[in-house]
Design a protein around this motif. Sequence first.
Motif, PDB file in Angstrom:
ATOM      1  N   PHE A  81       0.831  -1.203   0.000  1.00 57.58           N
ATOM      2  CA  PHE A  81       0.000   0.000   0.000  1.00 57.58           C
ATOM      3  C   PHE A  81       0.871   1.261   0.000  1.00 57.58           C
ATOM      4  N   GLY A  82       2.021   1.184   0.667  1.00 53.39           N
ATOM      5  CA  GLY A  82       2.893   2.341   0.807  1.00 53.39           C
ATOM      6  C   GLY A  82       3.528   2.802  -0.480  1.00 53.39           C
ATOM      7  N   LEU A  83       3.543   1.942  -1.490  1.00 60.41           N
ATOM      8  CA  LEU A  83       4.106   2.364  -2.776  1.00 60.41           C
ATOM      9  C   LEU A  83       3.319   3.526  -3.373  1.00 60.41           C
ATOM     10  N   ASP A  84       2.060   3.676  -2.941  1.00 64.83           N
ATOM     11  CA  ASP A  84       1.253   4.778  -3.465  1.00 64.83           C
ATOM     12  C   ASP A  84       1.739   6.130  -2.966  1.00 64.83           C
ATOM     13  N   ALA A  85       2.616   6.143  -1.947  1.00 67.93           N
ATOM     14  CA  ALA A  85       3.212   7.408  -1.521  1.00 67.93           C
ATOM     15  C   ALA A  85       3.962   8.060  -2.673  1.00 67.93           C
ATOM     16  N   CYS A  86       4.535   7.242  -3.555  1.00 69.90           N
ATOM     17  CA  CYS A  86       5.239   7.788  -4.718  1.00 69.90           C
ATOM     18  C   CYS A  86       4.288   8.583  -5.609  1.00 69.90           C
ATOM     19  N   SER A  87       3.041   8.142  -5.715  1.00 68.26           N
ATOM     20  CA  SER A  87       2.063   8.866  -6.536  1.00 68.26           C
ATOM     21  C   SER A  87       1.790  10.251  -5.964  1.00 68.26           C
ATOM     22  N   GLY A  88       1.689  10.333  -4.636  1.00 67.55           N
ATOM     23  CA  GLY A  88       1.495  11.634  -4.010  1.00 67.55           C
ATOM     24  C   GLY A  88       2.663  12.566  -4.237  1.00 67.55           C
ATOM     25  N   VAL A  89       3.868  12.010  -4.199  1.00 67.45           N
ATOM     26  CA  VAL A  89       5.056  12.822  -4.464  1.00 67.45           C
ATOM     27  C   VAL A  89       5.067  13.279  -5.915  1.00 67.45           C
ATOM     28  N   MET A  90       4.683  12.399  -6.830  1.00 65.62           N
ATOM     29  CA  MET A  90       4.585  12.795  -8.246  1.00 65.62           C
ATOM     30  C   MET A  90       3.603  13.941  -8.424  1.00 65.62           C
ATOM     31  N   ASP A  91       2.459  13.860  -7.737  1.00 65.57           N
ATOM     32  CA  ASP A  91       1.473  14.940  -7.824  1.00 65.57           C
ATOM     33  C   ASP A  91       2.084  16.275  -7.410  1.00 65.57           C
ATOM     34  N   GLY A  92       2.787  16.255  -6.282  1.00 65.34           N
ATOM     35  CA  GLY A  92       3.369  17.482  -5.770  1.00 65.34           C
ATOM     36  C   GLY A  92       4.466  18.035  -6.666  1.00 65.34           C
ATOM     37  N   LEU A  93       5.309  17.161  -7.186  1.00 61.77           N
ATOM     38  CA  LEU A  93       6.383  17.609  -8.068  1.00 61.77           C
ATOM     39  C   LEU A  93       5.831  18.167  -9.383  1.00 61.77           C
ATOM     40  N   ARG A  94       4.802  17.522  -9.901  1.00 56.23           N
ATOM     41  CA  ARG A  94       4.197  18.028 -11.142  1.00 56.23           C
ATOM     42  C   ARG A  94       3.606  19.416 -10.913  1.00 56.23           C
ATOM     43  N   ALA A  95       3.007  19.620  -9.737  1.00 49.51           N
ATOM     44  CA  ALA A  95       2.465  20.942  -9.417  1.00 49.51           C
ATOM     45  C   ALA A  95       3.559  21.993  -9.339  1.00 49.51           C
ATOM     46  N   GLN A  96       4.787  21.553  -9.026  1.00 50.94           N
ATOM     47  CA  GLN A  96       5.935  22.458  -8.969  1.00 50.94           C
ATOM     48  C   GLN A  96       6.582  22.652 -10.339  1.00 50.94           C
ATOM     49  N   GLY A  97       6.072  21.981 -11.357  1.00 49.22           N
ATOM     50  CA  GLY A  97       6.664  22.074 -12.687  1.00 49.22           C
ATOM     51  C   GLY A  97       7.883  21.203 -12.861  1.00 49.22           C
ATOM     52  N   ARG A  98       8.047  20.210 -11.965  1.00 54.34           N
ATOM     53  CA  ARG A  98       9.200  19.322 -12.037  1.00 54.34           C
ATOM     54  C   ARG A  98       8.878  18.097 -12.884  1.00 54.34           C
ATOM     55  N   GLY A  99       9.909  17.479 -13.436  1.00 56.68           N
ATOM     56  CA  GLY A  99       9.741  16.225 -14.135  1.00 56.68           C
ATOM     57  C   GLY A  99      10.371  16.227 -15.516  1.00 56.68           C
ATOM     58  N   TYR A 100      10.443  15.046 -16.083  1.00 57.11           N
ATOM     59  CA  TYR A 100      11.020  14.834 -17.414  1.00 57.11           C
ATOM     60  C   TYR A 100      10.058  15.371 -18.469  1.00 57.11           C
ATOM     61  N   ALA A 101      10.550  16.240 -19.328  1.00 58.50           N
ATOM     62  CA  ALA A 101       9.689  16.883 -20.325  1.00 58.50           C
ATOM     63  C   ALA A 101       9.435  15.965 -21.504  1.00 58.50           C
ATOM     64  N   VAL A 102       8.152  15.747 -21.808  1.00 61.49           N
ATOM     65  CA  VAL A 102       7.722  15.009 -22.996  1.00 61.49           C
ATOM     66  C   VAL A 102       6.645  15.839 -23.663  1.00 61.49           C
ATOM     67  N   GLY A 103       7.018  16.621 -24.665  1.00 59.59           N
ATOM     68  CA  GLY A 103       6.098  17.554 -25.263  1.00 59.59           C
ATOM     69  C   GLY A 103       5.672  18.583 -24.229  1.00 59.59           C
ATOM     70  N   ALA A 104       4.355  18.747 -24.081  1.00 53.33           N
ATOM     71  CA  ALA A 104       3.840  19.708 -23.106  1.00 53.33           C
ATOM     72  C   ALA A 104       3.732  19.118 -21.703  1.00 53.33           C
ATOM     73  N   MET A 105       4.009  17.822 -21.583  1.00 47.08           N
ATOM     74  CA  MET A 105       3.877  17.143 -20.295  1.00 47.08           C
ATOM     75  C   MET A 105       5.204  17.068 -19.560  1.00 47.08           C
ATOM     76  N   ARG A 106       5.122  17.030 -18.252  1.00 46.69           N
ATOM     77  CA  ARG A 106       6.291  16.750 -17.415  1.00 46.69           C
ATOM     78  C   ARG A 106       5.972  15.540 -16.540  1.00 46.69           C
ATOM     79  N   ILE A 107       6.893  14.599 -16.508  1.00 50.23           N
ATOM     80  CA  ILE A 107       6.689  13.357 -15.775  1.00 50.23           C
ATOM     81  C   ILE A 107       7.757  13.257 -14.683  1.00 50.23           C
TER      82      ILE A 107
END
Length: 342
Positions: A81-107
Amino acid sequence: MVAVVSKGPRNLITDVAGLKVGNAQDDRLKSGSTVLTADKPFKASVHVMGGAPGTRETDLLAPDKTVTAIDALVLSGGSAFGLDACSGVMDGLRAQGRGYAVGAMRIPIVPGAILFDLINGGDKDWDENPYRALGRAALDAAAEDFALGSVGAGTGAMAAMQKGGLGSASMVLANGTTVGALVAVNSLGSVTTPGDRHFWAAAFEMDGEFGGLGPDPASGLVAPEPSRKEKAMMLHATAQANTTIAIVATDAPLSKTQCHRLAVTAHDGLARAIVPTHTPLDGDLVFGVSTGSGSSVDHHVFGEICAASAICLSRAVCRGIYEATHAEGDIIETYRATNQWA
């Protein structure tokens, strides 16, 4: 031989420039999550030596895989169940504009690892998985200063003989390189020698950071005492509830391959601090991280960094146990509660 100048100013993994750590926990749940992130993407790899790991996106960290940098690492309670903590972190980082750029998306790239704390006296009767929110809260709390012991991923952790916890430590080498470690200790093995007073890794302690009692003067310590954790867990028909998950980091400019070797070598720190370790019923895992700019360092310098990472990890394990605190409903006592001298 490691030429050490001192502990880092915080004696935390965040003495490695650019790193931040955040914790979030639910005391009713007796569980939580810990996030390590940085001011910018960083290199990382991983090495697993336990027989029962739980991970997310760790295949990306192999030296032959194309991902060159990640945005955060997650250590969490909650088993799968704890692996879903990574999803919450992804949400927060995406809101900060962080992540690997793929077109208009950041992952955002957020690998993670979990430990089993589902049977530790906490209320696990949830309707909705709580770990996504815990991961997001841990990211939001990320800072250079953070607490140790019964917090974050260490909230509900247990070692064989006493309550586990979140630990960290750092070292500054003679050449100015900083090395640090972060660990959530939930081991099958014991962190203390028979009698519970002395830590197996006491020889590596710096400035009384986990009590200053020194090494056990006894010899022949080859037969472990019956595990209090196992006895408590067997009341619930399971002994398969372990895992120590860790991160070691440096500001030296390592290659991804060197980050992998850093993680491999740091496992020595677990073996020096926990007896036994790397068992079939542990999911022991270490991430290796570099925040430095550049491609790699020479073999001599790298050897010192690897040796220091193992020492830091041993010390971090002991600090996690030493700093653990009692909470209502615990099924195993803390180190300090069982030791009047602590």
